[in-house]
Design a protein around this motif. Structure first.
Motif, PDB file in Angstrom:
ATOM      1  N   ILE A 271      35.433  50.313  37.258  1.00 47.49           N
ATOM      2  CA  ILE A 271      36.073  51.442  37.945  1.00 47.49           C
ATOM      3  C   ILE A 271      35.642  52.705  37.205  1.00 47.49           C
ATOM      4  N   ASP A 272      34.834  53.515  37.843  1.00 49.75           N
ATOM      5  CA  ASP A 272      34.358  54.752  37.198  1.00 49.75           C
ATOM      6  C   ASP A 272      35.489  55.768  37.086  1.00 49.75           C
ATOM      7  N   GLU A 273      35.319  56.701  36.167  1.00 53.71           N
ATOM      8  CA  GLU A 273      36.197  57.873  36.170  1.00 53.71           C
ATOM      9  C   GLU A 273      35.865  58.700  37.408  1.00 53.71           C
ATOM     10  N   PRO A 274      36.863  59.367  38.009  1.00 49.54           N
ATOM     11  CA  PRO A 274      36.588  60.120  39.235  1.00 49.54           C
ATOM     12  C   PRO A 274      35.600  61.264  39.006  1.00 49.54           C
ATOM     13  N   LEU A 275      34.835  61.558  40.026  1.00 49.51           N
ATOM     14  CA  LEU A 275      33.954  62.732  39.982  1.00 49.51           C
ATOM     15  C   LEU A 275      33.842  63.273  41.410  1.00 49.51           C
ATOM     16  N   SER A 276      33.263  64.440  41.558  1.00 48.56           N
ATOM     17  CA  SER A 276      33.197  65.040  42.887  1.00 48.56           C
ATOM     18  C   SER A 276      32.179  64.292  43.741  1.00 48.56           C
ATOM     19  N   VAL A 277      32.359  64.390  45.055  1.00 49.41           N
ATOM     20  CA  VAL A 277      31.417  63.762  45.984  1.00 49.41           C
ATOM     21  C   VAL A 277      29.996  64.229  45.676  1.00 49.41           C
ATOM     22  N   ARG A 278      29.834  65.537  45.463  1.00 53.32           N
ATOM     23  CA  ARG A 278      28.499  66.085  45.173  1.00 53.32           C
ATOM     24  C   ARG A 278      27.932  65.509  43.886  1.00 53.32           C
TER      25      ARG A 278
ATOM     26  N   VAL B  65      36.901  40.138  47.835  1.00 56.08           N
ATOM     27  CA  VAL B  65      35.767  39.878  48.719  1.00 56.08           C
ATOM     28  C   VAL B  65      34.464  39.936  47.919  1.00 56.08           C
ATOM     29  N   GLY B  66      34.338  40.911  47.040  1.00 63.43           N
ATOM     30  CA  GLY B  66      33.137  41.034  46.219  1.00 63.43           C
ATOM     31  C   GLY B  66      32.630  42.463  46.137  1.00 63.43           C
ATOM     32  N   VAL B  67      32.845  43.103  45.005  1.00 62.28           N
ATOM     33  CA  VAL B  67      32.337  44.456  44.774  1.00 62.28           C
ATOM     34  C   VAL B  67      32.014  44.552  43.292  1.00 62.28           C
ATOM     35  N   ASP B  68      31.033  45.386  42.931  1.00 58.87           N
ATOM     36  CA  ASP B  68      30.624  45.462  41.533  1.00 58.87           C
ATOM     37  C   ASP B  68      31.087  46.729  40.847  1.00 58.87           C
ATOM     38  N   ARG B  69      31.185  47.802  41.638  1.00 62.22           N
ATOM     39  CA  ARG B  69      31.514  49.090  41.032  1.00 62.22           C
ATOM     40  C   ARG B  69      32.272  49.895  42.057  1.00 62.22           C
ATOM     41  N   ILE B  70      33.373  50.494  41.608  1.00 60.45           N
ATOM     42  CA  ILE B  70      34.189  51.339  42.482  1.00 60.45           C
ATOM     43  C   ILE B  70      34.208  52.730  41.871  1.00 60.45           C
ATOM     44  N   VAL B  71      33.840  53.719  42.676  1.00 60.17           N
ATOM     45  CA  VAL B  71      33.804  55.093  42.178  1.00 60.17           C
ATOM     46  C   VAL B  71      34.804  55.930  42.975  1.00 60.17           C
ATOM     47  N   PRO B  72      35.892  56.372  42.341  1.00 60.78           N
ATOM     48  CA  PRO B  72      36.803  57.286  43.035  1.00 60.78           C
ATOM     49  C   PRO B  72      36.137  58.661  43.087  1.00 60.78           C
ATOM     50  N   VAL B  73      35.854  59.128  44.305  1.00 68.65           N
ATOM     51  CA  VAL B  73      35.172  60.422  44.438  1.00 68.65           C
ATOM     52  C   VAL B  73      36.130  61.415  45.091  1.00 68.65           C
ATOM     53  N   ILE B  74      36.039  62.655  44.657  1.00 73.33           N
ATOM     54  CA  ILE B  74      36.926  63.694  45.167  1.00 73.33           C
ATOM     55  C   ILE B  74      36.107  64.594  46.089  1.00 73.33           C
TER      56      ILE B  74
ATOM     57  N   TYR C  12      24.599  39.995  45.731  1.00 71.62           N
ATOM     58  CA  TYR C  12      24.221  41.391  45.962  1.00 71.62           C
ATOM     59  C   TYR C  12      24.936  42.247  44.924  1.00 71.62           C
ATOM     60  N   HIS C  13      24.531  43.498  44.840  1.00 69.12           N
ATOM     61  CA  HIS C  13      25.228  44.456  43.975  1.00 69.12           C
ATOM     62  C   HIS C  13      25.762  45.571  44.851  1.00 69.12           C
ATOM     63  N   LEU C  14      27.093  45.723  44.872  1.00 66.90           N
ATOM     64  CA  LEU C  14      27.716  46.693  45.787  1.00 66.90           C
ATOM     65  C   LEU C  14      28.516  47.728  45.004  1.00 66.90           C
ATOM     66  N   THR C  15      28.199  48.990  45.269  1.00 65.91           N
ATOM     67  CA  THR C  15      28.999  50.105  44.764  1.00 65.91           C
ATOM     68  C   THR C  15      29.714  50.732  45.955  1.00 65.91           C
ATOM     69  N   VAL C  16      31.038  50.826  45.896  1.00 70.06           N
ATOM     70  CA  VAL C  16      31.772  51.560  46.920  1.00 70.06           C
ATOM     71  C   VAL C  16      32.329  52.821  46.269  1.00 70.06           C
ATOM     72  N   ALA C  17      31.877  53.975  46.776  1.00 67.04           N
ATOM     73  CA  ALA C  17      32.410  55.266  46.318  1.00 67.04           C
ATOM     74  C   ALA C  17      33.351  55.743  47.412  1.00 67.04           C
ATOM     75  N   CYS C  18      34.624  55.871  47.068  1.00 66.31           N
ATOM     76  CA  CYS C  18      35.637  56.134  48.097  1.00 66.31           C
ATOM     77  C   CYS C  18      36.602  57.199  47.588  1.00 66.31           C
ATOM     78  N   CYS C  19      36.960  58.110  48.466  1.00 67.47           N
ATOM     79  CA  CYS C  19      37.921  59.147  48.095  1.00 67.47           C
ATOM     80  C   CYS C  19      39.313  58.527  48.000  1.00 67.47           C
ATOM     81  N   PRO C  20      40.006  58.684  46.872  1.00 65.00           N
ATOM     82  CA  PRO C  20      41.363  58.140  46.756  1.00 65.00           C
ATOM     83  C   PRO C  20      42.274  58.704  47.844  1.00 65.00           C
ATOM     84  N   THR C  21      43.113  57.835  48.386  1.00 68.62           N
ATOM     85  CA  THR C  21      44.013  58.228  49.468  1.00 68.62           C
ATOM     86  C   THR C  21      45.207  58.996  48.902  1.00 68.62           C
ATOM     87  N   LYS C  22      45.850  59.760  49.780  1.00 65.81           N
ATOM     88  CA  LYS C  22      47.058  60.498  49.410  1.00 65.81           C
ATOM     89  C   LYS C  22      48.072  59.538  48.806  1.00 65.81           C
ATOM     90  N   ASN C  23      48.279  58.421  49.497  1.00 61.52           N
ATOM     91  CA  ASN C  23      49.175  57.371  49.040  1.00 61.52           C
ATOM     92  C   ASN C  23      48.404  56.436  48.097  1.00 61.52           C
TER      93      ASN C  23
END
Lengths: 261, 261
Positions: free
Chosen positions: A141-148, A99-108, A74-85
């Motif tokens: 790992i994408d550069e961060p961008l806003s949720v919108r 586990v298996g992920v293809d793309r991680i997007v830090p979203v603000i 499968y192809h999985l993108t997880v867009a997740c807001c970076p945690t405080k910590n």
């Protein structure tokens, strides 16, 4: 099994950067003629013979190629807001990679406490976890961008004309999910397990592509969540447990992993 | 939502120990008369009114009880070999608690690098994660014991007389799983997902109880694995990904969580 990362594999030659060369030659004391295993980070593993054992720029001759080595179906993108910590987000990067992920997007998000995120440490962790878990594809790992901005960057294949109702019946599209609870109950959620089953079980030939959007500690703003729905995201829950942001992100990756197991 | 742990709830009075009392009274400045939420660690949450705001031994009057608060519809024991790096095992304790686990058993294998494990930090992490994830049952953390002793402590309900073949057809028994690959292929594994489905889907009234045994970085010895099989454990795999010990333990807990979702 020791794996090295080659920044370039071309013309039957795999080239290691200074860090990987140092690890291979100085730390592990490999010499020209030794067989080593190399990944290109794009999905292929190569059995190689070290031809140049320079500790600053080693290279190796490709003997055999293994495409889609350690891949998942499968192809999985997880867009997740970076945690405080920061460590908690980095932990998610490591575990999702295993586990298996293809793309991680830090979203603000509008309610994110962390508004700035540097991706260099996460990229190193993703490389290390990829090698450790015997995979050849390093998650992007994408550069961060806003949720919108992230939502706008996804297409809108399942919306009807007024953009209100998600219609997950156009099976060729990517399944887009948002873990969010509308407090006014206008958009009842289904479980991520049911969302995956509804979408992927009915059509064999569907593109097995999933995007999942996970909010910050303070959750999405209702406006962000509505914006996601208008863009075709389906609101899901991850079960009855109340999970931290980074646990939710890993749990979502596990749900996709188990769906396709 | 702030949760406090009461070491005793009896006669309508919940008593907090010195640490919880200090947190409640000194840090959060609650005073007699305030409403607070208290868990007993055994599965119940109580809405209480603080009656004694002593910072060394506060107590509160129970107003309302919520049994099985934040509970999950199964009983899960994860027996896992502590990792060389303590933090990785503690991370497993936190994440499994958030997702849902009832009992954690640190087991020492013949090939374990870590032969000694102290449970006090893990117990504190389990308490903290229980409160953070709005649950009322704190997972029990057993004192460490050897893999063999743990296996012997489980009963043998599914074995035929010579103890060789697992027969998961006696539906009232606990499902016992071991994540292990026999290199000689004498015991082909099924996925944990299929093992759960085979066992629990066929009988509605089965006791929803699972034990899963996860080995150390160096894996179980073949003798330990055979001993587990003789005791009725079913060898399973956790999918195609090669997971670290602590990731395997969390992934197993996620598999059970998603099965019963």
């Amino acid at each position: 099994m020791e794996i090295f990362y080659a920044y370039e594999v071309e013309g039957g030659i795999a080239r290691l950067d200074a860090e990987e060369s140092g690890h291979c030659v100085r730390v592990l004391r490999h010499r020209a003629g030794d067989e080593i295993s190399v990944i290109d980070g794009l999905g292929s593993m190569y059995r190689c013979r070290l031809s140049d054992d320079s500790p600053k720029g080693a290279s190796a001759e490709v003997l055999e190629a293994f495409p889609r080595w350690g891949s998942h179906p499968y192809h999985l993108t997880v867009a997740c807001c970076p945690t405080k910590n920061n460590e908690r987000f980095e932990w998610f990067v490591e575990k999702a990679t295993e586990v298996g992920v293809d793309r991680i997007v830090p979203v603000i998000g509008e309610r994110s406490e962390r508004k700035v995120y540097k991706t260099d440490r996460a990229a190193r962790i993703a490389l290390s976890a990829t090698k450790q878990s015997l995979k050849a594809h390093i998650p992007v790992i994408d550069e961060p961008l806003s949720v919108r901005a992230f939502i706008d960057s996804t297409d809108k294949p399942w919306n009807d004309d007024n953009g209100r109702h998600a219609r997950p019946d156009r099976a060729s599209a990517t399944l887009k999910l948002i873990a969010y609870c509308f407090e006014d109950d206008t958009h009842p959620r289904i479980s991520i397990k049911d969302a995956l089953s509804c979408h992927f079980d009915r059509a064999e030939r569907v593109e097995k592509s999933v995007i999942i959007l996970i909010g910050p500690e303070g959750d999405f703003s209702p406006e962000e969540a509505r914006h996601a729905l208008e863009a075709g995201f389906i609101p899901v829950h991850l079960g009855t447990s109340r999970l931290r942001t980074e646990t939710a992100a890993v749990t979502a990756a596990e749900a996709v992993y188990f769906h396709f197991l």
